[in-house]
Design an enzyme around this catalytic site. Structure first.
Site, PDB file in Angstrom:
ATOM      1  N   THR A 297      20.010   1.471 -16.226  1.00 12.95           N
ATOM      2  CA  THR A 297      20.400   0.194 -16.874  1.00 12.95           C
ATOM      3  C   THR A 297      19.747   0.151 -18.265  1.00 12.95           C
ATOM      4  OG1 THR A 297      18.604  -1.012 -15.767  1.00 12.95           O
ATOM      5  CG2 THR A 297      20.765  -1.047 -14.721  1.00 12.95           C
TER       6      THR A 297
ATOM      7  N   LYS B 295      15.560   5.178 -11.250  1.00 12.13           N
ATOM      8  CA  LYS B 295      15.822   4.348 -12.419  1.00 12.13           C
ATOM      9  C   LYS B 295      14.902   3.133 -12.329  1.00 12.13           C
ATOM     10  CE  LYS B 295      17.792   1.042 -13.025  1.00 12.13           C
ATOM     11  NZ  LYS B 295      17.506  -0.430 -13.069  1.00 12.13           N
TER      12      LYS B 295
ATOM     13  N   THR C 231      13.509  -4.019  -9.398  1.00  8.70           N
ATOM     14  CA  THR C 231      14.639  -3.352 -10.050  1.00  8.70           C
ATOM     15  C   THR C 231      14.370  -1.895 -10.281  1.00  8.70           C
ATOM     16  OG1 THR C 231      15.275  -5.333 -11.145  1.00  8.70           O
ATOM     17  CG2 THR C 231      16.421  -3.387 -11.820  1.00  8.70           C
TER      18      THR C 231
ATOM     19  N   GLU D 141      10.367  -1.481 -20.307  1.00  8.99           N
ATOM     20  CA  GLU D 141      11.136  -2.041 -21.421  1.00  8.99           C
ATOM     21  C   GLU D 141      10.260  -2.249 -22.652  1.00  8.99           C
ATOM     22  OE1 GLU D 141      14.645  -4.218 -18.839  1.00  8.99           O
ATOM     23  OE2 GLU D 141      12.924  -5.392 -19.494  1.00  8.99           O
TER      24      GLU D 141
ATOM     25  N   ASN E 185      14.431  -8.556 -23.547  1.00  7.53           N
ATOM     26  CA  ASN E 185      14.593  -9.534 -22.482  1.00  7.53           C
ATOM     27  C   ASN E 185      14.990 -10.918 -22.959  1.00  7.53           C
ATOM     28  OD1 ASN E 185      14.134  -8.198 -19.906  1.00  7.53           O
ATOM     29  ND2 ASN E 185      12.237  -7.570 -20.925  1.00  7.53           N
TER      30      ASN E 185
ATOM     31  N   THR F 181      20.100  -9.855 -17.187  1.00 14.73           N
ATOM     32  CA  THR F 181      19.946  -9.114 -15.921  1.00 14.73           C
ATOM     33  C   THR F 181      20.418  -9.982 -14.779  1.00 14.73           C
ATOM     34  OG1 THR F 181      17.645  -9.857 -15.834  1.00 14.73           O
ATOM     35  CG2 THR F 181      18.057  -7.620 -16.576  1.00 14.73           C
TER      36      THR F 181
END
Lengths: 408, 408
Positions: free
Chosen positions: A158, A184, A195, A281, A403, A408
């Site tokens: 993602t 992932k 996640t 991230e 973000n 998401t």
């Protein structure tokens, strides 16, 4: 294949889930994302014993419910189907119906029983799967042009900026046993698997209960010890398939090579976990916190997680600021009863806190160390003999950027 | 002074700790910071009953240890001395010696017993106090030119961008009773009071045990329900002084106006707590999470804190993204057993999740709501009758900027 000696774990950085005998994998673009690959599969030539660990979030997404229910039937699966771009989470009854339908469609393509297919999803929460596109994709995905382990590793991503893979080989009963992994995960990552999807295959011969024991043990030391942002998602799972094709004597805890197998599995899972943490991230650095001298494993883990989860520690490391006070403060609120005077904290090779007092440091030297890509924080509690390692990443402008806009 | 009726809490937004009768306050620059005020005091004309709540961090800073030990003697203090710029934390034996010496110096200036002086510090961790400058400051601070409540409120700040103050008046036994508060806090703020100092004064007549009960009750509903970044500091405390000058009949839980006093105290503490949350490092918005229908107060608080602590929720609100999935996910990992199908979540007046499914929303409308300065998230669990409110702020580029460089 290189030759290697007993007890050795040989690492293949460029290999993954298709290295173990009897597995193939692939991926394609079916239209859940704009351009990138978004549908992938792993298939074993024969049904494989399977073990799974799942998110602790109460809002488990539909595919997790379907997969757990299916696995419960025989503790075997033969295939895994993954989509990215849509998590099929918070989608109610229809989400469950859709997940079952995908499972059935892919089982039909393979000509196997439905419950031998595990389904997993990652991506946006709260939107129904675009079933037309997915079903069209499932009809094509087994075509030869999509079969490529590299495609699978792309299709599961993602906000990840890179693929995460590793494989190892060990020798058990004179047979080469391979373990391969792909994962992932980038945001919404926290101890207890947020996640994050992990897929591990092996050709080892091992019974279900031992496989599950091994996965849980290793997950607690690896995937559950990473954090990016403290959020635990609705969709995490790690699946470990063992198809037995290596033909070793069945592995159990009594097998003389049990520890070797555990070690190989840990190398795979730790490598994937660190790659996820490093690809957090917006992250620019991998942070590794080693805690020693705790009175229990749980205490060591709690201290490690408190440090690795601290936004203040994470921003300081981003800013290459040797701000040991924030590390000590995080240890202090970890919930573990610490004795300040026996605590020792180092940043890399530089002791920064000892005997209840700051150590004299040459700030420029520590700052220079903090410019590296991997930062180690060492904590010695001097209270017992247990230890733990936790991994995370720095907190940067780009985390906020990603973000504040990504849905998401 | 306005007149007001019984049971009314009259709010004075521009007043603070010097509104209650018999208190004076001041502040000056003594050289701990480069230019800004860094030393402040509150003094009562007579010894006051005192209640305190303190950080749960194991590494309590020296001034907290000294203050707690002193208060334990008589449950009375007459003065508070605060410095900013240096936390006197992680400073070992010398830090304790220094804190006691400051206490003694200020007590001498006032001509009162040492243990009637509370000392508090906030700022950088791990550096010894520059005692020469502090002692020179203490010798001058009671001079008339430094006496000004406004100076005190400035002198306690660190990365705060504004002062935090409020005062209220109520009528008890026909006497006007005032409660005034001032606070500082901006980063390292988390439930259980992180780098947060709160000072509340009242002229009410109230016994120690009831004062402590009142402060603990109200702190749990206010200061302990805010978070900026999840870090709990070494130096937090809230001190509440009651000097009895209002001359009401002694307040106890049986006094007919007990609830009114509790209400007044709550108004003061809640206002200060919200001002701290809103002034969170780099924040652009105050986020208020109201949780209802929980099976216990602790469950309601846990859900509220999970949402308000989520980096993903905080960045989404910064980005004015109506990303309800992150709210639902945070509720799901709060540790509270939730029933997905009875859960209802709203962003302001917009229901976003109900009956286990997303609600249809006009995204542009919710986005527009999220552009306001105060954002409310409403959660109805439909499991019981308990509720709680939590406050926090968005996570922005500036949070990263401030903390990648500022040395706390």
């Amino acid at each position: 294949m290189p030759t290697f000696s007993k007890n050795e774990v040989v690492i293949f950085e460029e290999e993954s889930i298709a290295l173990p005998a009897g597995y193939r994998a692939g991926g394609m673009h079916c239209g859940l994302k704009r351009k990138k690959l978004d549908l992938g599969y792993i298939v074993s030539d024969v049904p494989a014993t399977v073990a799974g660990v799942y998110t602790t979030n109460i809002f488990q997404a539909a595919p997790l419910l379907v997969t757990q229910e299916s696995i419960a039937k025989e503790n075997m699966i033969q295939a895994i189907l993954v989509n990215s771009g849509n998590a099929n989470a918070c989608t109610g009854e229809q989400g469950l119906i859709d997940a079952f339908e995908i499972q059935k469609e892919f089982a039909n393509e393979l000509g196997i029983k439905e419950h031998l297919v595990a389904v997993t999803s990652t991506g946006v929460i709260g939107e129904l799967l675009p079933m037309d596109r997915l079903k069209a994709g499932i009809k094509q995905i087994l075509h030869e042009e999509h079969e490529d382990e590299a495609n699978f590793k792309q299709a599961i991503l993602t906000t990840d900026t890179c693929i995460k893979q590793i494989a190892v080989q060990i020798t058990i009963d004179g047979k080469i046993v391979s373990i391969g992994g792909a994962a992932k995960g980038s945001g919404m990552i926290h101890p207890n698997m947020a996640t994050m999807l992990g897929f591990v295959t092996t050709d080892a011969n091992i019974a279900h209960e031992d496989l599950l024991y091994a996965l849980k043990e290793v997950t607690n030391q690896t995937f559950n010890m990473i954090t990016v942002d403290g959020d635990t998602s609705t969709n995490d799972m790690v699946l470990l398939m063992a198809n037995g094709i290596a033909d070793n004597n069945q592995l159990t805890k009594e097998h003389p090579d049990w520890d070797l197998f555990m070690n190989g599995l840990k190398v795979v899972c730790e490598s994937l976990a660190k790659k996820i943490a490093k690809d957090g991230e917006g992250a620019t650095k991998l942070i590794e916190v080693q805690v020693g001298g705790a009175f229990s494993t749980n205490a060591a883990r709690a201290v490690g997680k408190a440090i690795i989860s601290s936004n203040l520690v994470k921003t300081a490391i981003y800013g290459t600021d040797p701000n040991w006070g924030r590390i000590v403060s995080a240890i202090g609120y970890s919930g573990v009863p610490i004795e300040p005077n026996t605590l020792k904290v180092s940043i890399g090779a530089f002791p920064v806190f000892e005997n209840g007092l700051p150590c004299p440091i040459v700030e420029a030297d520590v700052k220079k160390y903090l410019e590296l890509e991997t930062i180690k924080i060492l904590v010695e509690l001097n209270q017992g003999e247990y230890n733990a390692t936790a991994w995370g990443c720095d907190l940067t402008y780009d985390y906020v950027k990603i973000n504040a806009s990504y849905r998401t």
